[in-house]
Design an enzyme around this catalytic site. Structure first.
Site, PDB file in Angstrom:
ATOM      1  N   ASP A  98       0.733  -0.546  -0.465  1.00  0.00           N
ATOM      2  CA  ASP A  98       0.174  -0.141   0.195  1.00  0.00           C
ATOM      3  C   ASP A  98       0.919   1.105  -0.182  1.00  0.00           C
ATOM      4  OD1 ASP A  98       0.823   0.344   2.469  1.00  0.00           O
ATOM      5  OD2 ASP A  98      -0.995  -0.449   3.185  1.00  0.00           O
ATOM      6  N   GLU A 120      -0.247  -9.058  -1.055  1.00  0.00           N
ATOM      7  CA  GLU A 120      -1.014  -8.655  -0.478  1.00  0.00           C
ATOM      8  C   GLU A 120      -1.820  -7.185   0.002  1.00  0.00           C
ATOM      9  OE1 GLU A 120       1.522  -7.279   4.034  1.00  0.00           O
ATOM     10  OE2 GLU A 120       0.188  -5.156   3.013  1.00  0.00           O
ATOM     11  N   GLU A 134      -2.209   5.159   2.337  1.00  0.00           N
ATOM     12  CA  GLU A 134      -2.141   3.611   2.343  1.00  0.00           C
ATOM     13  C   GLU A 134      -3.184   3.348   2.172  1.00  0.00           C
ATOM     14  OE1 GLU A 134       1.562   4.850   5.167  1.00  0.00           O
ATOM     15  OE2 GLU A 134      -0.701   5.276   5.238  1.00  0.00           O
ATOM     16  N   HIS A 208       4.917   5.891  13.725  1.00  0.00           N
ATOM     17  CA  HIS A 208       5.895   6.787  13.267  1.00  0.00           C
ATOM     18  C   HIS A 208       4.296   7.212  11.817  1.00  0.00           C
ATOM     19  CE1 HIS A 208       5.619   3.153  10.612  1.00  0.00           C
ATOM     20  NE2 HIS A 208       5.634   3.996  10.125  1.00  0.00           N
ATOM     21  N   ARG A 210       2.178   9.009   9.654  1.00  0.00           N
ATOM     22  CA  ARG A 210       1.784  10.456   9.811  1.00  0.00           C
ATOM     23  C   ARG A 210       0.175  10.809  10.614  1.00  0.00           C
ATOM     24  NH1 ARG A 210       3.550  12.381   4.228  1.00  0.00           N
ATOM     25  NH2 ARG A 210       4.485  10.243   3.154  1.00  0.00           N
ATOM     26  N   HIS A 241      12.374   6.323  14.802  1.00  0.00           N
ATOM     27  CA  HIS A 241      11.967   6.514  13.217  1.00  0.00           C
ATOM     28  C   HIS A 241      12.368   7.338  12.816  1.00  0.00           C
ATOM     29  CE1 HIS A 241      10.422   7.443   8.899  1.00  0.00           C
ATOM     30  NE2 HIS A 241       9.273   5.889   9.186  1.00  0.00           N
TER      31      HIS A 241
END
Length: 369
Positions: A98, A120, A134, A208, A210, A241
């Site tokens: 994604d 996936e 995603e 991490h 967004r 991260h």
């Protein structure tokens, strides 16, 4: 018989981890003529995975730049793939998951009228902006896809709900489980583990995304610190991260505590082995939600939605979001209630048996006949 030319395209650390078993299997299978393209959407973290799995790309777009935007990633992948696809005519392009690389590569394949296989496929939250970007990356990729490699029957059902043809959907399990076979070691050692006594329980943390950056992340970090302060036998390992915003907030809220180890991002071998030695995992990562159940580790998911409801239904995952009171409640429950812990740790892994790669290759071969 002519070999099947399959071009695998990926660009980030999570994609590389999950595509590595497929790429390696293709190189060992006489039915295939594999070509590997990396975009470099991630750079350092991607290169670590390539090195660990001994994968040498045939092409590297090397697109990463500081403060890159989704638009710049998309446009660079499209332009870079134009040149590669004009020079190569694969029978199939294989993408994973994604990411913006995934969608952009799928779109490029469509522009060149080359079939797409999506590893996936079918994961959904049905929420346009969660996770962002995603959720729409995977939905739009599946619109462009010709062969759908769904990790679970739940993912298959999502695809059927969207009217994708059933004969083009293959339930394979998740390639993340395949990757664990190559990485987890009985005799593994790491300096950060040497700093932690054998009587301590390790909580492995990753965060991490967004949508969590800013206030949600700060709330979670405060909750973690409060639980650590109240629980003397707990230590936290947090591979932070590289995003400067995440780094700054982790230092502000979790720094200067001897029992909270803020460390550099781990390569996949280190991460899998430290996860295997942890008591509990807290994450907003998608891939970790699949890997941890295979290791028998309960997972608290630091998100309000998940595209992996199979893990929640099976009892290996628990959605806790970012409310600090809920985070603390669930942490304390797993630390203090042995029955609750055992129920999650011993739940059946819903993500397959580690044979996804071979199932994917067999499906491609059957399709190509």
């Amino acid at each position: 018989m002519d070999k099947i030319k399959v071009m695998s395209i990926f660009g980030t650390r999570p994609e590389a981890i999950k595509m590595a078993p497929v790429v390696k299997a293709m190189h060992q299978d006489e039915r295939f003529d594999p070509v590997t393209v990396v975009t470099g959407q991630h750079r350092e973290m991607l290169d670590q995975v390539l090195q660990i799995f001994h994968i040498v790309p045939d092409y590297d777009l090397n697109i990463m730049q500081k403060e890159q935007t989704l638009s710049s990633i998309t446009s660079k992948v499209l332009l870079g793939m134009d040149q590669i696809l004009n020079a190569n005519r694969p029978d199939l392009i294989l993408v994973h998951g994604d990411t913006t690389t995934t969608f952009s590569a799928g779109l490029s394949a469509f522009y060149h009228q080359i079939p797409v296989g999506h590893v996936e496929a079918g994961l959904r939250t049905w929420n346009k902006y969660s996770p962002f970007p995603e959720e729409m990356n995977r939905q739009m990729t599946d619109v462009l896809t010709d062969l759908y490699f769904a990790p679970t029957t739940t993912s298959e059902a999502n695809l059927l709900k969207e009217r994708h043809p059933q004969k083009q959907i293959f339930v394979t399990g998740n390639t993340a489980i395949d990757a664990l076979k190559d990485t987890v070691q009985d005799d593994y050692q790491n300096p950060v583990l040497d700093q932690i006594g054998s009587d301590k329980r390790i909580i492995l943390v990753t965060m991490h995304r967004r949508e969590n950056q800013g206030a949600p992340m700060r709330r979670v970090f405060k909750a973690i610190r409060q639980v650590v302060d109240q629980t003397p036998d707990v230590e936290v390992i947090f591979p932070v991260h590289l995003n400067p915003k995440v780094q700054q907030m982790a230092e502000e809220e979790l720094g200067n505590d001897a029992r909270i180890k803020l460390i550099a991002p781990l390569d996949v071998l280190d991460f899998h082995n430290i996860a295997a030695r942890s008591y509990l995992i807290m994450t907003d990562s998608g891939g970790v939600q699949e890997e941890a159940p295979s290791l028998g580790k309960p997972v608290l998911v630091l998100r309000d939605t998940t595209e992996r409801p199979e893990g929640v239904d099976a009892g290996t995952l628990k959605l806790v979001g970012t409310d600090p009171d809920e985070v603390k409640k669930q942490m304390i429950s797993l630390l203090n209630d042995s029955k609750e812990y055992a129920k999650m740790a011993n739940a059946k892994n819903p993500y397959g048996d580690g044979t996804a790669s071979s199932q994917i290759l067999n499906a491609i071969a059957q399709w190509h006949k």
